[in-house]
Write a protein that holds these residues in place. Structure first.
Motif, PDB file in Angstrom:
ATOM      1  N   SER A  50       0.817  -1.216   0.000  1.00 45.06           N
ATOM      2  CA  SER A  50       0.000   0.000   0.000  1.00 45.06           C
ATOM      3  C   SER A  50       0.851   1.266   0.000  1.00 45.06           C
ATOM      4  N   CYS A  51       2.098   1.176   0.448  1.00 50.58           N
ATOM      5  CA  CYS A  51       3.000   2.337   0.398  1.00 50.58           C
ATOM      6  C   CYS A  51       4.095   2.181  -0.657  1.00 50.58           C
ATOM      7  N   HIS A  52       4.613   0.965  -0.825  1.00 53.28           N
ATOM      8  CA  HIS A  52       5.823   0.784  -1.631  1.00 53.28           C
ATOM      9  C   HIS A  52       5.566   0.400  -3.082  1.00 53.28           C
ATOM     10  N   ALA A  53       4.343  -0.032  -3.407  1.00 52.83           N
ATOM     11  CA  ALA A  53       4.015  -0.313  -4.803  1.00 52.83           C
ATOM     12  C   ALA A  53       3.571   0.971  -5.492  1.00 52.83           C
ATOM     13  N   ALA A  54       3.522   0.938  -6.808  1.00 50.75           N
ATOM     14  CA  ALA A  54       3.101   2.113  -7.570  1.00 50.75           C
ATOM     15  C   ALA A  54       1.638   2.436  -7.268  1.00 50.75           C
ATOM     16  N   LYS A  55       1.299   3.696  -7.362  1.00 43.08           N
ATOM     17  CA  LYS A  55      -0.075   4.127  -7.125  1.00 43.08           C
ATOM     18  C   LYS A  55      -1.015   3.390  -8.082  1.00 43.08           C
ATOM     19  N   ASP A  56      -2.144   2.911  -7.534  1.00 46.78           N
ATOM     20  CA  ASP A  56      -3.175   2.203  -8.306  1.00 46.78           C
ATOM     21  C   ASP A  56      -2.678   0.886  -8.902  1.00 46.78           C
ATOM     22  N   ALA A  57      -1.622   0.321  -8.322  1.00 44.39           N
ATOM     23  CA  ALA A  57      -1.130  -0.975  -8.800  1.00 44.39           C
ATOM     24  C   ALA A  57      -2.191  -2.044  -8.590  1.00 44.39           C
ATOM     25  N   GLU A  58      -2.247  -2.984  -9.503  1.00 49.26           N
ATOM     26  CA  GLU A  58      -3.210  -4.072  -9.428  1.00 49.26           C
ATOM     27  C   GLU A  58      -2.487  -5.406  -9.614  1.00 49.26           C
ATOM     28  N   GLY A  59      -3.086  -6.460  -9.063  1.00 54.40           N
ATOM     29  CA  GLY A  59      -2.550  -7.803  -9.260  1.00 54.40           C
ATOM     30  C   GLY A  59      -1.093  -7.938  -8.865  1.00 54.40           C
ATOM     31  N   ASP A  60      -0.308  -8.568  -9.737  1.00 53.39           N
ATOM     32  CA  ASP A  60       1.103  -8.799  -9.441  1.00 53.39           C
ATOM     33  C   ASP A  60       1.908  -7.507  -9.375  1.00 53.39           C
ATOM     34  N   GLU A  61       1.359  -6.407  -9.894  1.00 55.07           N
ATOM     35  CA  GLU A  61       2.055  -5.122  -9.805  1.00 55.07           C
ATOM     36  C   GLU A  61       2.229  -4.687  -8.351  1.00 55.07           C
ATOM     37  N   ASP A  67     -23.148  -0.181   6.665  1.00 52.63           N
ATOM     38  CA  ASP A  67     -24.139   0.647   5.970  1.00 52.63           C
ATOM     39  C   ASP A  67     -23.951   0.603   4.454  1.00 52.63           C
ATOM     40  N   PHE A  68     -23.090  -0.290   3.995  1.00 53.40           N
ATOM     41  CA  PHE A  68     -22.812  -0.491   2.569  1.00 53.40           C
ATOM     42  C   PHE A  68     -22.140   0.715   1.917  1.00 53.40           C
ATOM     43  N   ASP A  69     -21.479   1.527   2.750  1.00 50.55           N
ATOM     44  CA  ASP A  69     -20.557   2.516   2.207  1.00 50.55           C
ATOM     45  C   ASP A  69     -19.282   1.762   1.846  1.00 50.55           C
ATOM     46  N   SER A  70     -18.460   2.340   0.982  1.00 50.80           N
ATOM     47  CA  SER A  70     -17.261   1.616   0.547  1.00 50.80           C
ATOM     48  C   SER A  70     -16.004   2.295   1.060  1.00 50.80           C
ATOM     49  N   VAL A  71     -14.959   1.510   1.175  1.00 49.92           N
ATOM     50  CA  VAL A  71     -13.670   2.013   1.636  1.00 49.92           C
ATOM     51  C   VAL A  71     -13.148   3.066   0.664  1.00 49.92           C
ATOM     52  N   GLY A  72     -12.444   4.069   1.203  1.00 45.68           N
ATOM     53  CA  GLY A  72     -11.922   5.123   0.340  1.00 45.68           C
ATOM     54  C   GLY A  72     -10.570   5.616   0.807  1.00 45.68           C
ATOM     55  N   GLY A  73      -9.972   6.484   0.021  1.00 48.31           N
ATOM     56  CA  GLY A  73      -8.694   7.100   0.368  1.00 48.31           C
ATOM     57  C   GLY A  73      -7.573   6.097   0.487  1.00 48.31           C
ATOM     58  N   SER A  74      -6.630   6.406   1.369  1.00 57.54           N
ATOM     59  CA  SER A  74      -5.458   5.546   1.529  1.00 57.54           C
ATOM     60  C   SER A  74      -5.808   4.192   2.132  1.00 57.54           C
ATOM     61  N   MET A  75      -7.008   4.083   2.709  1.00 60.80           N
ATOM     62  CA  MET A  75      -7.426   2.814   3.307  1.00 60.80           C
ATOM     63  C   MET A  75      -7.712   1.762   2.247  1.00 60.80           C
ATOM     64  N   VAL A  76      -7.903   2.173   0.998  1.00 57.72           N
ATOM     65  CA  VAL A  76      -8.188   1.210  -0.068  1.00 57.72           C
ATOM     66  C   VAL A  76      -7.064   0.184  -0.177  1.00 57.72           C
ATOM     67  N   GLY A  77      -5.827   0.665  -0.257  1.00 58.33           N
ATOM     68  CA  GLY A  77      -4.690  -0.240  -0.380  1.00 58.33           C
ATOM     69  C   GLY A  77      -4.532  -1.120   0.844  1.00 58.33           C
ATOM     70  N   VAL A  78      -4.801  -0.561   2.017  1.00 58.60           N
ATOM     71  CA  VAL A  78      -4.699  -1.342   3.257  1.00 58.60           C
ATOM     72  C   VAL A  78      -5.736  -2.453   3.257  1.00 58.60           C
ATOM     73  N   GLN A  79      -6.969  -2.100   2.929  1.00 60.53           N
ATOM     74  CA  GLN A  79      -8.047  -3.101   2.917  1.00 60.53           C
ATOM     75  C   GLN A  79      -7.755  -4.195   1.893  1.00 60.53           C
ATOM     76  N   GLU A  80      -7.285  -3.816   0.720  1.00 66.73           N
ATOM     77  CA  GLU A  80      -7.001  -4.813  -0.302  1.00 66.73           C
ATOM     78  C   GLU A  80      -5.897  -5.767   0.141  1.00 66.73           C
ATOM     79  N   SER A  81      -4.953  -5.272   0.935  1.00 68.30           N
ATOM     80  CA  SER A  81      -3.909  -6.150   1.467  1.00 68.30           C
ATOM     81  C   SER A  81      -4.476  -7.083   2.533  1.00 68.30           C
ATOM     82  N   LEU A  82      -5.234  -6.520   3.482  1.00 69.06           N
ATOM     83  CA  LEU A  82      -5.765  -7.324   4.577  1.00 69.06           C
ATOM     84  C   LEU A  82      -6.759  -8.366   4.092  1.00 69.06           C
ATOM     85  N   ALA A  83      -7.379  -8.127   2.950  1.00 70.66           N
ATOM     86  CA  ALA A  83      -8.332  -9.093   2.397  1.00 70.66           C
ATOM     87  C   ALA A  83      -7.666 -10.424   2.066  1.00 70.66           C
TER      88      ALA A  83
END
Length: 305
Positions: free
Chosen positions: A56-67, A265-281
């Motif tokens: 979430s900090c060391h990969a490129a911004k908006d990196a996906e998958g193996d990136e 409440d079915f709101d979605s994760v946003g901001g810098s927490m997106v990368g954190v949540q995707e990692s913890l998933a």
């Protein structure tokens, strides 16, 4: 007489300078501590990697998958102390950490010390990683050997005086670097204890979710009560059960949020927490439930000012 006094003052001043220099030096792990490093397991280390949110900090911004495994750094963290630039920690031997030993890695993670003996700034959250177990450090290093090499050195930090004087971090560490728990819980269950380890150690959640004092140290009296956003806009939320926090959430709500990115409440994760949540998933459901159980067990605080 005056000459003798000046000489005495010079001697005392010199001795004080030598003592201060010694006191601010790096405190590396001892040979006995390093001997506790077991043989690492890359498969287990991958889970530690995702628990730590390294991508979430060391990969490129908006990196996906193996990136997300290409840890070339470059993110700039703007703070009151200046700009911290997230480094390349890929396996590139020139621009990353490919030339490091396992001992170098352990000293960086647990003591915030570089292979050359200089202090790392606590923008690298070794103040949380100091609570990690040696087995997790060994496993994480084993997984690191599987990561790609990324060329390209990042820029240096751009900090104002006196914060650009790394040696002074030796005194800061003496005051604030500890492997003690962030909070003392009375007779926690095995699940809560596991959650405490994940949150306070590799997950380093308090680094963003807790306010800091003027020295840049975490205010443990308001642990997880929310803080200004280190990215500069908005605030990082209170994740205790206190006013303004997540008191209405259950432990399972927390686990579902970390797994799916959706609040109760079915709101979605946003901001810098997106990368954190995707990692913890990537963590197993029992670890996510443990994180939820711990957050329900910590002292409640109203959202910090």
């Amino acid at each position: 007489m005056a000459k003798r006094i000046l000489i005495a003052l010079a001697v005392v001043g010199g001795a004080a300078a030598v003592a201060a220099y010694a006191a601010t030096g790096p405190n590396r792990l001892s040979e006995t501590e390093l001997a506790e490093l077991p043989e690492g397991d890359a498969e287990r280390g991958e889970l530690v990697f995702w628990a730590g949110g390294c991508a979430s900090c060391h990969a490129a911004k908006d990196a996906e998958g193996d990136e997300k495994l290409a840890l070339g750094g470059g993110l700039v963290l703007q703070t009151d102390f200046g700009d911290f630039v997230v480094p390349n920690i890929s396996m590139d031997p020139q621009d990353g950490i490919g030339a490091w030993s396992e001992e170098d890695f352990a000293n960086a993670m647990l003591r915030g010390v570089s292979p050359e003996g200089s202090h790392y700034y606590p923008s690298f959250p070794y103040t949380s990683f100091a609570r990690m177990e040696m087995s997790d450090i060994a496993d994480l290093w084993a997984f690191w050997q599987t990561l790609p090499s990324v060329e390209g050195a990042t820029q240096d930090h751009s900090l104002t005086f006196p914060f650009n004087m790394r040696r002074g971090l030796g005194l800061w560490k003496q005051a604030f670097l500890s492997d003690a728990p962030a909070v003392e819980l009375q007779d926690p269950s095995a699940e809560v204890a596991r959650g405490q380890y994940l949150v306070e150690g590799p997950g380093h959640c308090g680094e963003c979710h807790s306010p800091r004092d003027t020295a840049g140290a975490i205010n443990y009296d308001l642990w997880l009560a929310g803080a200004p956003n280190p990215d500069g806009e908005g605030r990082i939320p209170n994740i205790t059960g206190g006013e303004g926090g997540i008191g209405s959430w259950s432990a399972s709500d927390v686990a579902y949020y970390l797994e799916s990115g959706f609040t109760p409440d079915f709101d979605s994760v946003g901001g810098s927490m997106v990368g954190v949540q995707e990692s913890l998933a990537h963590l197993p459901s029992e670890d996510l439930e443990a994180i939820g159980a711990y957050l329900k067990a910590v002292p409640e605080h109203a959202t910090s000012p």
